[in-house]
Design a protein around this motif. Structure first.
Motif, short mmCIF file in Angstrom:
data_model
loop_
_atom_site.label_atom_id
_atom_site.label_comp_id
_atom_site.label_asym_id
_atom_site.label_seq_id
_atom_site.Cartn_x
_atom_site.Cartn_y
_atom_site.Cartn_z
N MET A 1 86.16 6.66 56.72
CA MET A 1 87.37 6.33 56.20
C MET A 1 88.26 7.88 56.29
SD MET A 1 88.57 6.16 52.09
CE MET A 1 87.56 4.64 51.95
N GLU A 2 89.45 7.70 56.79
CA GLU A 2 90.22 8.90 57.36
C GLU A 2 90.41 9.91 56.26
OE1 GLU A 2 92.24 11.58 59.76
OE2 GLU A 2 90.79 9.99 59.99
N ALA A 3 90.79 9.53 54.95
CA ALA A 3 90.94 10.20 54.05
C ALA A 3 89.97 10.99 53.40
CB ALA A 3 91.60 9.50 52.61
N LYS A 4 88.62 10.48 53.44
CA LYS A 4 87.24 11.14 53.44
C LYS A 4 87.07 12.45 54.24
CE LYS A 4 83.87 10.04 50.76
NZ LYS A 4 83.89 10.69 49.67
N ARG A 5 87.46 11.93 55.65
CA ARG A 5 87.19 12.86 56.66
C ARG A 5 88.17 14.27 56.52
NH1 ARG A 5 89.15 14.87 60.68
NH2 ARG A 5 91.08 13.65 60.85
N LEU B 1 95.41 15.34 44.90
CA LEU B 1 94.46 14.31 45.21
C LEU B 1 93.06 14.64 44.77
CD1 LEU B 1 93.38 11.57 46.41
CD2 LEU B 1 93.38 12.68 48.50
N ALA B 2 92.65 16.08 44.88
CA ALA B 2 91.60 16.69 44.68
C ALA B 2 91.39 16.68 42.95
CB ALA B 2 91.38 18.04 45.07
N LYS B 3 92.44 16.75 42.41
CA LYS B 3 92.32 17.03 40.90
C LYS B 3 92.59 15.35 40.30
CE LYS B 3 91.27 20.00 39.48
NZ LYS B 3 89.95 20.65 39.45
N PHE C 1 87.44 7.08 43.41
CA PHE C 1 87.11 6.09 44.51
C PHE C 1 86.65 7.18 45.84
CE2 PHE C 1 88.81 4.28 48.81
CZ PHE C 1 87.64 3.11 48.81
N LEU C 2 87.44 8.49 45.85
CA LEU C 2 87.21 9.15 47.08
C LEU C 2 86.21 10.23 46.80
CD1 LEU C 2 90.64 9.72 48.17
CD2 LEU C 2 88.91 8.38 49.53
N GLN C 3 85.40 9.92 45.49
CA GLN C 3 84.55 11.11 45.15
C GLN C 3 84.90 12.62 45.16
OE1 GLN C 3 81.55 9.22 47.30
NE2 GLN C 3 80.84 8.19 45.62
N VAL C 4 86.14 12.66 44.85
CA VAL C 4 86.79 14.29 45.11
C VAL C 4 86.02 15.39 44.41
CG1 VAL C 4 89.03 13.32 45.63
CG2 VAL C 4 88.46 13.78 43.28
N GLN D 1 88.12 21.78 45.28
CA GLN D 1 88.41 22.07 43.80
C GLN D 1 88.67 23.46 43.66
OE1 GLN D 1 88.52 19.43 41.69
NE2 GLN D 1 88.29 17.90 43.38
N ARG D 2 88.13 24.31 44.04
CA ARG D 2 88.36 25.59 43.78
C ARG D 2 89.83 26.03 44.35
NH1 ARG D 2 88.99 29.16 47.20
NH2 ARG D 2 87.60 28.36 48.50
N TRP D 3 89.98 25.79 45.19
CA TRP D 3 91.29 25.89 46.03
C TRP D 3 92.26 25.40 45.21
CZ3 TRP D 3 94.47 22.15 48.41
CH2 TRP D 3 95.63 22.80 49.31
N ALA D 4 92.19 23.95 44.94
CA ALA D 4 93.33 23.25 44.22
C ALA D 4 93.60 23.97 42.61
CB ALA D 4 92.75 21.93 43.87
#
Length: 111
Positions: A1-5, A39-41, A50-53, A60-63
């Motif tokens: 899946m492109e989003a996960k990539r 998205l990450a948060k 769903f994306l297991q962010v 997560q750190r960067w966000a």
């Protein structure tokens, strides 16, 4: 899946540096954070689970780091029409508006 990539690419990029273009905050972070930071948060599209962010620890750190910047916090208030009235600045024309024209102050002035 492109989003996960894409999440994986960002996470790997952020493993060795603080920000997207290195160890300095740049326009790349400013441009990308509203989308991938949200998205990450889990605040964007309700897709976090769903994306297991949560598994992308560097992302997560960067966000969190970008979100903590005072300018980012102020910027998120501008044109905001939801949430706590003190976090809403419907119109911004001057830097002083953050101190005098948040929605809580506007509503109190009308009373």
């Amino acid at each position: 899946m492109e989003a996960k990539r894409q999440l994986d690419v960002l996470d790997k990029r952020l493993a060795d540096q603080a920000y997207l273009a290195g160890n300095r905050y740049t326009i790349a972070d400013i441009a990308v954070w509203p989308w991938y930071g949200g998205l990450a948060k889990g605040r964007l599209y309700d897709a976090g689970e769903f994306l297991q962010v949560q598994g992308y620890v560097n992302l997560q750190r960067w966000a969190d780091t970008v979100a903590a910047r005072p300018a980012v916090q102020r910027g998120r208030m501008v044109n905001r029409t939801f949430g706590e009235p003190s976090s809403q600045l419907h119109e911004r024309h001057d830097a002083g508006d953050f101190l005098t024209k948040t929605q809580d102050k506007v509503l109190n002035a009308k009373e």
